[in-house]
Write a protein that holds these residues in place. Structure first.
Motif, PDB file in Angstrom:
ATOM      1  N   SER A 251       0.540  -1.337  -0.121  1.00  0.00           N
ATOM      2  CA  SER A 251       0.036  -0.144  -0.197  1.00  0.00           C
ATOM      3  C   SER A 251       1.379   0.911  -0.093  1.00  0.00           C
ATOM      4  O   SER A 251       1.965   0.964   0.519  1.00  0.00           O
ATOM      5  CB  SER A 251      -1.326   0.018   1.526  1.00  0.00           C
ATOM      6  N   ILE A 252       0.095   2.563  -0.779  1.00  0.00           N
ATOM      7  CA  ILE A 252       0.929   3.928  -0.480  1.00  0.00           C
ATOM      8  C   ILE A 252       0.343   4.393  -0.628  1.00  0.00           C
ATOM      9  O   ILE A 252      -0.198   5.862  -0.618  1.00  0.00           O
ATOM     10  CB  ILE A 252       1.257   4.339  -1.912  1.00  0.00           C
ATOM     11  N   CYS A 253      -1.205   4.046   0.902  1.00  0.00           N
ATOM     12  CA  CYS A 253      -2.126   4.517   1.261  1.00  0.00           C
ATOM     13  C   CYS A 253      -1.943   6.050   2.764  1.00  0.00           C
ATOM     14  O   CYS A 253      -2.452   5.253   3.461  1.00  0.00           O
ATOM     15  CB  CYS A 253      -3.264   4.558   0.823  1.00  0.00           C
ATOM     16  N   GLU A 254      -0.974   6.025   2.148  1.00  0.00           N
ATOM     17  CA  GLU A 254      -0.116   6.951   3.092  1.00  0.00           C
ATOM     18  C   GLU A 254       0.832   7.870   3.454  1.00  0.00           C
ATOM     19  O   GLU A 254       1.344   7.913   1.947  1.00  0.00           O
ATOM     20  CB  GLU A 254       0.430   6.488   5.060  1.00  0.00           C
ATOM     21  N   GLU A 255       1.108   8.759   4.219  1.00  0.00           N
ATOM     22  CA  GLU A 255       1.627  10.317   4.305  1.00  0.00           C
ATOM     23  C   GLU A 255       3.410   9.660   3.937  1.00  0.00           C
ATOM     24  O   GLU A 255       3.723   8.979   5.195  1.00  0.00           O
ATOM     25  CB  GLU A 255       1.658  11.409   5.510  1.00  0.00           C
ATOM     26  N   GLY A 256       3.809  10.382   3.120  1.00  0.00           N
ATOM     27  CA  GLY A 256       4.948   9.724   2.979  1.00  0.00           C
ATOM     28  C   GLY A 256       5.779   8.412   1.985  1.00  0.00           C
ATOM     29  O   GLY A 256       6.990   7.827   1.625  1.00  0.00           O
ATOM     30  N   LEU A 257       4.283   7.697   1.984  1.00  0.00           N
ATOM     31  CA  LEU A 257       4.445   6.701   0.509  1.00  0.00           C
ATOM     32  C   LEU A 257       4.190   7.267  -1.074  1.00  0.00           C
ATOM     33  O   LEU A 257       3.713   8.121  -1.239  1.00  0.00           O
ATOM     34  CB  LEU A 257       3.822   5.721   0.730  1.00  0.00           C
ATOM     35  N   GLY A 258       5.367   6.105  -1.749  1.00  0.00           N
ATOM     36  CA  GLY A 258       4.472   6.996  -3.028  1.00  0.00           C
ATOM     37  C   GLY A 258       5.885   7.009  -3.533  1.00  0.00           C
ATOM     38  O   GLY A 258       6.988   6.549  -3.032  1.00  0.00           O
ATOM     39  N   LEU A 259       5.947   7.377  -4.688  1.00  0.00           N
ATOM     40  CA  LEU A 259       7.523   7.864  -5.784  1.00  0.00           C
ATOM     41  C   LEU A 259       8.164   8.702  -4.134  1.00  0.00           C
ATOM     42  O   LEU A 259       7.429   9.891  -3.602  1.00  0.00           O
ATOM     43  CB  LEU A 259       7.266   8.807  -6.663  1.00  0.00           C
ATOM     44  N   THR A 260       9.233   8.557  -4.862  1.00  0.00           N
ATOM     45  CA  THR A 260      10.226   9.136  -3.324  1.00  0.00           C
ATOM     46  C   THR A 260      10.207  10.541  -3.538  1.00  0.00           C
ATOM     47  O   THR A 260      11.052  11.522  -3.192  1.00  0.00           O
ATOM     48  CB  THR A 260      11.752   8.439  -2.771  1.00  0.00           C
ATOM     49  N   SER A 261       9.903  10.963  -5.155  1.00  0.00           N
ATOM     50  CA  SER A 261      10.462  12.099  -6.197  1.00  0.00           C
ATOM     51  C   SER A 261       9.296  13.106  -5.495  1.00  0.00           C
ATOM     52  O   SER A 261       9.732  14.269  -5.060  1.00  0.00           O
ATOM     53  CB  SER A 261      10.743  12.058  -7.344  1.00  0.00           C
TER      54      SER A 261
END
Length: 290
Positions: A251-261
């Motif tokens: 999951s990337i459904c949190e703050e700080g998660l997702g693309l590092t850029s």
């Protein structure tokens, strides 16, 4: 992410390896059998760790010229724990979600419902796009000057507030479940039995979820629940695609998660701000000393 696992197995040394020391032959057979292999409910074997702990006497079996030894040894196994944060590379993007590669492991899956909110899939580009909605309250807290400056830099406002999950980009994700699938041939056909390790959900939170009245308390109850294992079987007789022996749901459904850029700019700004505060403090100390 990596664990040390002790394994006991019967290792067969073929006759042409009898000229070597027994320990050398045992290590060679272990390295040929285990690395890059998924052990059910354990993980992906990376390599052998150290020398074998115990090597039993060789036993001959009728019809086989090899020597069979009972061996106890250790392996380095890739087995991330639930809620662990990892960094990988976006390998594939479909309407169902995004597949992430760790270089040595390519079966990390981020489904669409576990993307940053709100996100949608664009058929034209074939990519998932996150369009954050910060809300009027947050814009008012930032102040009118700050909002205008941001609009001037971005060159137009809300249309530029979109973040694409590009192929080949680094992505930070959180492990939600680890799934092991065993495919067997039965009388009824090909059966796939999947064992899932994840945080269990209490009955009360399930009822609230089904009724549509799930609250923040229910989310906290799910996180506090222990990690459980569940098994399910599926008929693959009519399916051409066999599932992977091990795959991770993330999951990337949190703050700080997702693309590092997406988050690197804010982190750099924080570091610059801390550096300026340190320089200001040093200047004040010098003035006091003078």
């Amino acid at each position: 992410m990596f664990v040390l696992m002790t394994v006991a197995d019967t290792i067969c040394i073929p006759p042409h390896m009898f000229v070597q020391p027994t320990l050398t032959s045992v290590h060679s057979e272990i390295e040929a059998k285990y690395p890059n292999r998924v052990l059910m409910d354990a993980g992906l074997v990376v390599c052998r760790y150290g020398d074998a702990l115990e090597v039993g006497d060789g036993v001959l079996v009728a019809g086989d010229g090899g020597a069979h030894h009972e061996v106890v040894f250790r392996l380095i196994v890739f087995r991330p724990f639930v809620e662990e944060v990892l960094v990988g590379t976006v390998a594939e993007s479909t309407e169902e979600g995004v597949r992430v590669s760790l270089g040595f492991f390519d079966d990390v899956w981020i489904p669409g419902p576990r993307m940053q909110k709100p996100s949608h899939y664009e058929k034209a580009s074939g990519l998932w796009v996150w369009t954050p909605n910060y809300g009027d309250d947050q814009q008012q807290q930032q102040g009118g000057d700050g909002v205008k400056a941001e609009e001037g830099e971005s060159g137009g406002g809300a249309e530029d507030e979109r973040f694409e999950i590009e192929l080949g980009a680094q992505i930070r994700f959180k492990v939600k479940s680890i799934n092991f699938t065993r495919v067997t041939n039965t009388v009824k056909g090909v059966q796939a039995t999947t064992t899932t390790t994840r945080h269990s959900t209490s009955a009360a939170s399930v009822e609230r979820t089904l009724s549509g009245a799930k609250s923040s308390n229910a989310v906290e109850e799910e996180i506090d629940m222990p990690v459980r294992k569940r098994s399910s079987s599926v008929d693959l007789s009519d399916s051409q695609k066999v599932p992977a022996s091990m795959h991770i749901t993330a999951s990337i459904c949190e703050e700080g998660l997702g693309l590092t850029s997406w988050w690197s700019t804010s982190e750099e700004d924080d570091e610059e701000g801390e550096g300026e505060e340190d320089r200001d403090g040093d200047a004040e100390m010098e003035e006091v000393e003078e």
